[in-house]
Design an enzyme around this catalytic site. Structure first.
Site, PDB file in Angstrom:
ATOM      1  N   LYS A  46      37.666  41.525  25.383  1.00 41.80           N
ATOM      2  CA  LYS A  46      37.228  41.695  26.786  1.00 41.80           C
ATOM      3  C   LYS A  46      37.555  43.109  27.276  1.00 41.80           C
ATOM      4  O   LYS A  46      36.768  43.721  28.005  1.00 41.80           O
ATOM      5  CB  LYS A  46      37.936  40.678  27.686  1.00 41.80           C
TER       6      LYS A  46
ATOM      7  N   ASP B  70      35.838  44.561  47.962  1.00 35.78           N
ATOM      8  CA  ASP B  70      37.152  44.392  47.317  1.00 35.78           C
ATOM      9  C   ASP B  70      37.632  45.715  46.722  1.00 35.78           C
ATOM     10  O   ASP B  70      38.788  46.104  46.891  1.00 35.78           O
ATOM     11  CB  ASP B  70      37.061  43.376  46.164  1.00 35.78           C
TER      12      ASP B  70
ATOM     13  N   ASN C 162      44.851  44.084  27.553  1.00 35.02           N
ATOM     14  CA  ASN C 162      44.565  42.668  27.816  1.00 35.02           C
ATOM     15  C   ASN C 162      44.970  41.799  26.633  1.00 35.02           C
ATOM     16  O   ASN C 162      44.972  42.242  25.485  1.00 35.02           O
ATOM     17  CB  ASN C 162      43.069  42.475  28.108  1.00 35.02           C
ATOM     18  N   ARG C 163      45.321  40.556  26.940  1.00 37.01           N
ATOM     19  CA  ARG C 163      45.668  39.571  25.914  1.00 37.01           C
ATOM     20  C   ARG C 163      44.497  39.405  24.947  1.00 37.01           C
ATOM     21  O   ARG C 163      44.675  39.388  23.741  1.00 37.01           O
ATOM     22  CB  ARG C 163      46.001  38.256  26.629  1.00 37.01           C
TER      23      ARG C 163
ATOM     24  N   TYR D 289      49.102  38.852  45.971  1.00 34.61           N
ATOM     25  CA  TYR D 289      49.833  39.003  47.234  1.00 34.61           C
ATOM     26  C   TYR D 289      50.603  37.743  47.612  1.00 34.61           C
ATOM     27  O   TYR D 289      51.197  37.668  48.686  1.00 34.61           O
ATOM     28  CB  TYR D 289      48.906  39.425  48.369  1.00 34.61           C
TER      29      TYR D 289
ATOM     30  N   LYS E 206      31.492  34.465  44.041  1.00 32.13           N
ATOM     31  CA  LYS E 206      31.177  35.896  44.190  1.00 32.13           C
ATOM     32  C   LYS E 206      29.980  36.355  43.346  1.00 32.13           C
ATOM     33  O   LYS E 206      29.288  37.301  43.720  1.00 32.13           O
ATOM     34  CB  LYS E 206      32.403  36.755  43.866  1.00 32.13           C
TER      35      LYS E 206
ATOM     36  N   SER F 284      41.555  35.244  55.840  1.00 35.66           N
ATOM     37  CA  SER F 284      40.484  36.057  56.431  1.00 35.66           C
ATOM     38  C   SER F 284      40.244  35.790  57.926  1.00 35.66           C
ATOM     39  O   SER F 284      39.977  36.744  58.672  1.00 35.66           O
ATOM     40  CB  SER F 284      39.194  35.873  55.636  1.00 35.66           C
TER      41      SER F 284
HETATM   42  P1  NAP Z   1      39.874  36.250  35.747  1.00 33.02           P
HETATM   43  O1  NAP Z   1      38.512  36.829  35.609  1.00 33.02           O
HETATM   44  O2  NAP Z   1      40.103  34.809  35.472  1.00 33.02           O
HETATM   45  O3  NAP Z   1      40.847  37.112  34.755  1.00 33.02           O
HETATM   46  C1  NAP Z   1      42.183  36.755  34.558  1.00 33.02           C
HETATM   47  C2  NAP Z   1      42.889  37.831  33.727  1.00 33.02           C
HETATM   48  O4  NAP Z   1      44.263  37.450  33.609  1.00 33.02           O
HETATM   49  C3  NAP Z   1      42.374  37.998  32.292  1.00 33.02           C
HETATM   50  O5  NAP Z   1      42.506  39.337  31.902  1.00 33.02           O
HETATM   51  C4  NAP Z   1      43.333  37.104  31.497  1.00 33.02           C
HETATM   52  O6  NAP Z   1      43.482  37.487  30.137  1.00 33.02           O
HETATM   53  C5  NAP Z   1      44.629  37.402  32.227  1.00 33.02           C
HETATM   54  N1  NAP Z   1      45.609  36.328  32.015  1.00 33.02           N
HETATM   55  C6  NAP Z   1      45.586  35.088  32.568  1.00 33.02           C
HETATM   56  N2  NAP Z   1      46.660  34.384  32.144  1.00 33.02           N
HETATM   57  C7  NAP Z   1      47.362  35.205  31.308  1.00 33.02           C
HETATM   58  C8  NAP Z   1      48.568  35.071  30.576  1.00 33.02           C
HETATM   59  N3  NAP Z   1      49.286  33.946  30.626  1.00 33.02           N
HETATM   60  N4  NAP Z   1      48.999  36.119  29.840  1.00 33.02           N
HETATM   61  C9  NAP Z   1      48.304  37.263  29.786  1.00 33.02           C
HETATM   62  N5  NAP Z   1      47.136  37.476  30.477  1.00 33.02           N
HETATM   63  C10 NAP Z   1      46.683  36.452  31.223  1.00 33.02           C
HETATM   64  O7  NAP Z   1      40.476  36.504  37.209  1.00 33.02           O
HETATM   65  P2  NAP Z   1      40.027  37.623  38.275  1.00 33.02           P
HETATM   66  O8  NAP Z   1      38.843  37.145  39.020  1.00 33.02           O
HETATM   67  O9  NAP Z   1      39.973  38.927  37.567  1.00 33.02           O
HETATM   68  O10 NAP Z   1      41.231  37.587  39.354  1.00 33.02           O
HETATM   69  C11 NAP Z   1      42.524  38.092  39.037  1.00 33.02           C
HETATM   70  C12 NAP Z   1      43.422  38.035  40.257  1.00 33.02           C
HETATM   71  O11 NAP Z   1      42.981  38.924  41.300  1.00 33.02           O
HETATM   72  C13 NAP Z   1      43.528  36.678  40.945  1.00 33.02           C
HETATM   73  O12 NAP Z   1      44.894  36.355  40.983  1.00 33.02           O
HETATM   74  C14 NAP Z   1      43.009  36.920  42.356  1.00 33.02           C
HETATM   75  O13 NAP Z   1      43.699  36.138  43.316  1.00 33.02           O
HETATM   76  C15 NAP Z   1      43.327  38.385  42.557  1.00 33.02           C
HETATM   77  N6  NAP Z   1      42.518  39.045  43.626  1.00 33.02           N
HETATM   78  C16 NAP Z   1      43.172  39.693  44.633  1.00 33.02           C
HETATM   79  C17 NAP Z   1      42.430  40.298  45.663  1.00 33.02           C
HETATM   80  C18 NAP Z   1      43.147  40.974  46.809  1.00 33.02           C
HETATM   81  O14 NAP Z   1      42.501  41.238  47.843  1.00 33.02           O
HETATM   82  N7  NAP Z   1      44.414  41.318  46.687  1.00 33.02           N
HETATM   83  C19 NAP Z   1      41.033  40.278  45.638  1.00 33.02           C
HETATM   84  C20 NAP Z   1      40.385  39.633  44.566  1.00 33.02           C
HETATM   85  C21 NAP Z   1      41.155  39.007  43.568  1.00 33.02           C
HETATM   86  P3  NAP Z   1      42.444  36.910  29.009  1.00 33.02           P
HETATM   87  O15 NAP Z   1      41.212  37.750  29.152  1.00 33.02           O
HETATM   88  O16 NAP Z   1      43.158  37.142  27.730  1.00 33.02           O
HETATM   89  O17 NAP Z   1      42.226  35.469  29.321  1.00 33.02           O
END
Ligand code: NAP
Length: 288
Positions: free
Chosen positions: A160, A107, A155-156, A228, A71, A22
């Site tokens: 959810k 976002d 989703n797994r 990314y 957040k 950032s």
């Molecule tokens: P989160 O709330 O922890 O959710 C993670 C998700 O991934 C859940 O749906 C989880 O499934 C799934 N998951 C994790 N491990 C898995 C596996 N081994 N197999 C299958 N599904 C799996 O995370 P979040 O806050 O949504 O963030 C997700 C991503 O977004 C992060 O990597 C973050 O860096 C990225 N992000 C990017 C930006 C950008 O500007 N590009 C901005 C914000 C966030 P379950 O529900 O089954 O556990």
């Protein structure tokens, strides 16, 4: 950058914060626009969120970005919150106002602007969302607001996905279907946009994708990964192998920053200037 008595401070709070891109976004934007701003990273422990926000306001800090894991934690300490951020339940931008900070979520509008800049339009399209975490929920809400024809949340943990689908259906009708990840073979058709909204495939576990089967990728024409790091994920490689266009999440990061900067400065940033900043982001990541 010439720091003087009139310089206004901006920054980002999170933990960890050392990896943040950032400062590259905002200090370059200040350079381009000529604003007398300086943007800094602040590592804030979970137990210090309230003190950090009150202290930032007392110091006259103009605005802050908020990243993982704060957040949602910042919300109780805001003076005001934008309706979209309230609905999503996550704030990534604080803007100084009378008596405190107003919280916004840039976002999701950032993702939409990034997709538009990449020529992806979701209106009247069938869209698959992989994941049902915080980001996937916000993505699904954004898609339902943006006129997607139907949204499939895979989703797994199916409960959810169902919770998000129920929430959107209450508002917008039967435009969402929740599915187990393994049920992708039930999707008919072959013109889906797919948004990869899990952290699977992120550095250092770069050789993973939530779905590995080529047959799934044959259904997709455009694949958008919100990850990314790396800039080419396994999901993107699988999309390419199936002749689908694929995109990484760095432009989402760029545009969430651009929108935050527009709130702080009151200026509109042109796409040309946004792309100049994007080049600086790539340079800072050693990807020129
Ligand atoms: P989160 O709330 O922890 O959710 C993670 C998700 O991934 C859940 O749906 C989880 O499934 C799934 N998951 C994790 N491990 C898995 C596996 N081994 N197999 C299958 N599904 C799996 O995370 P979040 O806050 O949504 O963030 C997700 C991503 O977004 C992060 O990597 C973050 O860096 C990225 N992000 C990017 C930006 C950008 O500007 N590009 C901005 C914000 C966030 P379950 O529900 O089954 O556990």
């Amino acid at each position: 950058m010439n720091i003087d008595g009139k310089t206004r401070t901006l920054g980002v709070i999170g933990n960890p914060i050392e990896h943040t891109v950032s400062p590259v976004i905002h200090n370059n934007l200040a350079n381009i626009t000529g604003d007398n701003f300086c943007y800094l990273p602040f590592k804030v422990e979970e137990s210090n969120v309230k003190a950090a926000i009150e202290g930032a306001y007392a110091l006259g800090i103009l605005g802050l970005n908020v990243t993982v894991p704060h957040k949602s934690a910042v919300i109780p300490y805001l003076k005001d919150i934008d309706p979209l951020a309230k609905r999503i339940g996550a704030v990534n931008t604080l803007v100084s106002c009378d008596g405190g900070y107003k919280g916004y979520n840039t976002d999701m509008p950032g993702l939409l602007r990034a997709m538009r800049s990449d020529g992806i339009e979701v209106k009247d399209k069938e869209v698959i969302v992989l994941g049902a975490g915080g980001v996937a929920r916000a993505v699904a809400i954004l898609l339902s607001d943006s006129g997607a024809k139907h949204i499939y949340i895979l989703n797994r943990t199916i409960s959810k996905a169902k919770a998000i689908a129920d929430e959107i259906i209450k508002d917008k009708g039967e435009i969402v279907t929740a599915m187990e990840l393994s049920d992708y073979s039930k999707l008919s058709g072959n013109d889906y946009i797919c948004i990869q909204a899990t952290n699977v495939g992120m550095y250092p576990n770069t050789d993973c994708a939530v779905i590995d089967d080529n047959a799934f990728y044959d259904k997709i024409t455009k694949g958008y990964d919100i990850v990314y790091n790396p800039l080419e994920t396994k999901f993107m490689k699988l999309c390419k192998e199936a002749s689908a266009e694929s995109f990484h999440g760095l432009k989402m990061l760029l545009y969430q920053g651009i929108i935050a900067y527009e709130y702080w400065s009151g200026k509109s940033i042109s796409d040309d200037d946004a792309l100049k900043v994007y080049a600086k982001m790539l340079e800072s990541m050693g990807k020129t």
